[in-house]
Design a protein around this motif. Structure first.
Motif, PDB file in Angstrom:
ATOM      1  N   ARG A 133       0.857  -1.181   0.000  1.00 42.28           N
ATOM      2  CA  ARG A 133       0.000   0.000   0.000  1.00 42.28           C
ATOM      3  C   ARG A 133       0.888   1.223   0.000  1.00 42.28           C
ATOM      4  N   LYS A 188      -2.878   5.385  -1.915  1.00 46.49           N
ATOM      5  CA  LYS A 188      -3.320   4.416  -2.919  1.00 46.49           C
ATOM      6  C   LYS A 188      -3.944   3.189  -2.258  1.00 46.49           C
ATOM      7  N   ASP A 189      -4.663   2.424  -3.067  1.00 43.94           N
ATOM      8  CA  ASP A 189      -5.296   1.203  -2.571  1.00 43.94           C
ATOM      9  C   ASP A 189      -4.265   0.088  -2.405  1.00 43.94           C
ATOM     10  N   LEU A 190      -4.653  -0.931  -1.660  1.00 45.37           N
ATOM     11  CA  LEU A 190      -3.817  -2.114  -1.507  1.00 45.37           C
ATOM     12  C   LEU A 190      -3.648  -2.791  -2.870  1.00 45.37           C
ATOM     13  N   GLU A 191      -2.418  -3.156  -3.197  1.00 45.23           N
ATOM     14  CA  GLU A 191      -2.105  -3.758  -4.493  1.00 45.23           C
ATOM     15  C   GLU A 191      -1.456  -5.118  -4.297  1.00 45.23           C
ATOM     16  N   SER A 236      -5.458 -11.156  -5.857  1.00 48.29           N
ATOM     17  CA  SER A 236      -6.366 -10.019  -5.982  1.00 48.29           C
ATOM     18  C   SER A 236      -6.697  -9.410  -4.624  1.00 48.29           C
ATOM     19  N   GLU A 237      -6.707 -10.250  -3.586  1.00 42.71           N
ATOM     20  CA  GLU A 237      -6.966  -9.730  -2.248  1.00 42.71           C
ATOM     21  C   GLU A 237      -6.487 -10.742  -1.211  1.00 42.71           C
TER      22      GLU A 237
END
Length: 126
Positions: free
Chosen positions: A39, A43-46, A109-110
């Motif tokens: 992160r 920004k979003d978690l990548e 993806s997560e």
């Protein structure tokens, strides 16, 4: 309760390398597919990379493919992320977590679970 613990971050100059480590506190990660996430500020978690339990299958985000390498040593219950040719855009807090296994591939993806560990800060700056 098992928790993932990340280490190995630091401040480096562009082009340099780091190796991150992921271990499990209160258990073992030997039976989990593991992913690395990051992160960056604002920004979003990548999802960055993931590796299956056996280590035979790995996956990478396009932004790091060819520069980062994920590996695991189940004798040490540790997953590594070798990061080469680091760029300022790689600056982020890096986390590891369990991930799903979908279509014969680890899925970055997560992360699975409700929370991430403390992470380890990677800063790339001249």
């Amino acid at each position: 309760q098992m928790r993932f613990v990340e280490s190995g971050g630091g401040l480096v100059q562009p082009g340099e390398s780091l190796r991150l480590s992921c271990t499990a506190s209160g258990g073992t990660l030997n039976y989990d597919h593991i992913g690395w996430f990051r992160r960056a500020p604002g920004k979003d978690l990548e999802g960055v990379s993931c590796i299956t339990i056996t280590g035979r299958t790995t996956n990478y985000a396009d932004s790091v493919r060819g520069r980062f390498a994920i590996a695991r040593d189940n004798s040490k219950s540790t997953v590594y992320l070798r990061m080469n040719s680091l760029k300022p855009d790689d600056t982020a807090v890096y986390y590891c977590a369990q991930v799903r296994y979908i279509n014969a591939m680890c899925d970055m993806s997560e992360p699975l679970g409700d929370s991430l560990g403390a992470g380890t800060q990677v800063t790339v700056s001249s």
